[in-house]
Design a protein around this motif. Sequence first.
Motif, PDB file in Angstrom:
ATOM      1  N   ASP A  82       6.011  -5.455   0.209  1.00  0.00           N
ATOM      2  CA  ASP A  82       7.380  -5.273   0.697  1.00  0.00           C
ATOM      3  C   ASP A  82       7.877  -6.579   1.303  1.00  0.00           C
ATOM      4  N   THR A 142       6.004   2.487   6.045  1.00  0.00           N
ATOM      5  CA  THR A 142       6.447   3.199   4.837  1.00  0.00           C
ATOM      6  C   THR A 142       7.570   2.436   4.148  1.00  0.00           C
ATOM      7  N   TRP A 143       7.746   2.727   2.856  1.00  0.00           N
ATOM      8  CA  TRP A 143       8.900   2.255   2.108  1.00  0.00           C
ATOM      9  C   TRP A 143      10.109   3.112   2.515  1.00  0.00           C
ATOM     10  N   PRO A 144      11.327   2.710   2.146  1.00  0.00           N
ATOM     11  CA  PRO A 144      12.517   3.518   2.508  1.00  0.00           C
ATOM     12  C   PRO A 144      12.442   4.964   2.028  1.00  0.00           C
ATOM     13  N   ASP A 145      11.712   5.232   0.930  1.00  0.00           N
ATOM     14  CA  ASP A 145      11.631   6.601   0.431  1.00  0.00           C
ATOM     15  C   ASP A 145      10.495   7.400   1.067  1.00  0.00           C
ATOM     16  N   GLY A 146       9.816   6.794   2.058  1.00  0.00           N
ATOM     17  CA  GLY A 146       8.781   7.514   2.784  1.00  0.00           C
ATOM     18  C   GLY A 146       7.366   7.293   2.284  1.00  0.00           C
ATOM     19  N   ARG A 147       7.195   6.580   1.144  1.00  0.00           N
ATOM     20  CA  ARG A 147       5.847   6.307   0.633  1.00  0.00           C
ATOM     21  C   ARG A 147       5.153   5.282   1.529  1.00  0.00           C
ATOM     22  N   GLU A 203      15.731   4.279  13.847  1.00  0.00           N
ATOM     23  CA  GLU A 203      16.570   3.857  12.723  1.00  0.00           C
ATOM     24  C   GLU A 203      17.403   2.632  13.095  1.00  0.00           C
ATOM     25  N   ARG A 260       7.583  -7.446  -5.395  1.00  0.00           N
ATOM     26  CA  ARG A 260       7.449  -5.984  -5.431  1.00  0.00           C
ATOM     27  C   ARG A 260       6.521  -5.512  -6.546  1.00  0.00           C
TER      28      ARG A 260
END
Length: 710
Positions: A598, A644-649, A570, A593
């Motif tokens: 990204d 991944t994106w910040p939301d985990g995708r 992180e 986007r």
Amino acid sequence: MQAPINIALVGNPNSGKSSLFNALTGLNQKVGNFPGVTVDKKTGQAEIVTGVTANIIDLPGTYSLYPKSADEYVTYDVLINQQSSDTPKLVIIVADASNLKRNLLFCSQIIDLKIPVIIALTMMDIARKKGVEIDLDGLERELGVPVISINPRKNKGIVEIKKTIDLALRSQYSVPPRDFINNQALAPQVIESVKQTVTVKSDYAAMHIAVNASELTFLNEQQKSDIQNILKKNNFNKTTVQAEEIMQRYARIKHIMKATVVETDPLQKQLRSEKIDDLLLHRFWGYVILLVVMFLLFQSIFWLASYPMGWIENGFGALSGWLSGSLPDTKVTDFFINGILAGISGFAVFVPQIMILFGLITILEDTGYMARISFLTDRLMRQVGLNGKSVMPLISGVACAVPAIMATRTIENRKERLITIMVTPLMSCSARLPIYTMMIALVVPDIRLFGILSLQGAAMMGLYLLGFFMAIFIAAVMKIFVKIKEKSYFIMELPVYRSPRWANVGTTMIEKAKIFIKDAGKVIVVISVILWFLASYGPSSRMHPIHEKYEKILAETPAESPEAAVVNKEFQSEKLANSYAGILGHSIEPVIRPLGFDWKIGIALITSFAAREVFVGTMATLYSVGEDPENNNATLREKLTAATWPDGRPVYTTAAGLSLMIFYAFAMQCMSTLAIVRRETKSWKYPLIQLIYMTGLAYICSFIVYQIFK
């Protein structure tokens, strides 16, 4: 040793001129531009005999001394202009023995310029297969100049032609005292008046100056004005004079052919090439075979390159992991591994594909099939405002758009040439190959159809075909808007089929790999180093609070615990996001986007404008900076799969991968291409139009694809 003398090589296209040039000069060659024009000037040095060196000038191929294209005007200017630094002391005319009548027209015109001439007859073996026997001694007597039989592909006749050059330079062969035809009688008053205005060697040269005075760069304005007055005074009609000249030349050539050429089979045997053409140029099967050839080409690129690419990729991964464990954890180590080494690995892995692509293209050219592709597609080209000559630049665009756009100089029609220049960058060049390969490996399953046909190879072919058909579509649109009206004709000499010269194929593969490594590699490594700095450092107002925050958290977390690894990841991620590169990427992310991209892809889009292949090097650097040292042995493909994106995708979904491939299939991501378009069109208008329409096309198509597949 005396100063090198100039020897010009001239001849019809596909007569074997380039093969003789290579045989005479070997590797001692260089390419520049003729003064004042953007046409390639290919020169090389050759030792004729001990102490005598020659500058061999390979002039663009032409069928006669009446030029139509920019290339042909260069040949014309060098032969007519006696004040140029390129003025030859001797001219070697390379003539195709299997098409002697047509080649003799050009030979006779140069002979009448009163420049020392040697005729080098090529393709004697093909002439014999056609049932044609040529009396070389008789032909030499009739023409009044030396005639040598050569086969430069097999290095035959090279010693003999060097001996003949030496004899000609020592004046053992004189210029024929009589003209091939009576040029003086064609326009006596005009020729005499021009000779008083301009210094020339022959009546025929004077007539040509009269015909093309307005186009000749070596004449001053006063001379051009005087010649125009001469033409008006004598009611000179150049079309009538040219027609009469050509008729007289062919009448004399007919007499020479009758005296020196014997056709044992008047109907001529159908050559193997002609039999093959019955199939390969068939109205239906010809196109089917063309698609099969293209399909096999792209299958081969994936299949043959997969092994060396895997070795290189795994080798760099292992090297990075070993260096991370062996070297001290310092900024210098980080710079070397994640800046320099990551940049090198970003392009080195694609060298095998580049070599295989150029090797296969060279085989198609060497065998004679590439010329058939132009012939096959001429009908389609004409419907969209182009012609068969546009096909060669488009095909060359698969390798690189820069030489492909330069190759449009052979297109005489201004409208067709301009449209070809404007659509050629839509062809998928070799710089896009690394991006396609990386994305296809991520989002297209490695499935074998019938056990041999690769789905990934089919996807690669689809991208190349997509570029071609989009180029055709845009050409059709531009045909409506480009208001230039000129008639055009497509006349092409189809070379005979020959087995490829494997040494030439190997040399081309090695040379193209060197160019890719030297040119693209240099840019990629420099940008990778700059990116490492931008991704490793940021404004102190942002970076200082992050360091304080995570140093406190890490101090409270056991060093070897799983929690420490998560916190460290992180920490590195937040540092990267707030670095100079992260700030730049996040500022453009809202624009890209909707395409599924990204901020890291955004940075790569910007850097790859220097050269498309920089995209992969950029991604390699961005995904290396901030990585856990223990993860440095992971390949770039593995890092992208885990992104991944910040939301985990996941970032690189099928929709995002397809969107990115479509964007690069259509986008103008190359400064060099824009520069060459500016040079060829002599205006910034066309490169700006190109940049705007290609970027807009790429964005819209990429947006549509992402929205459909997401």
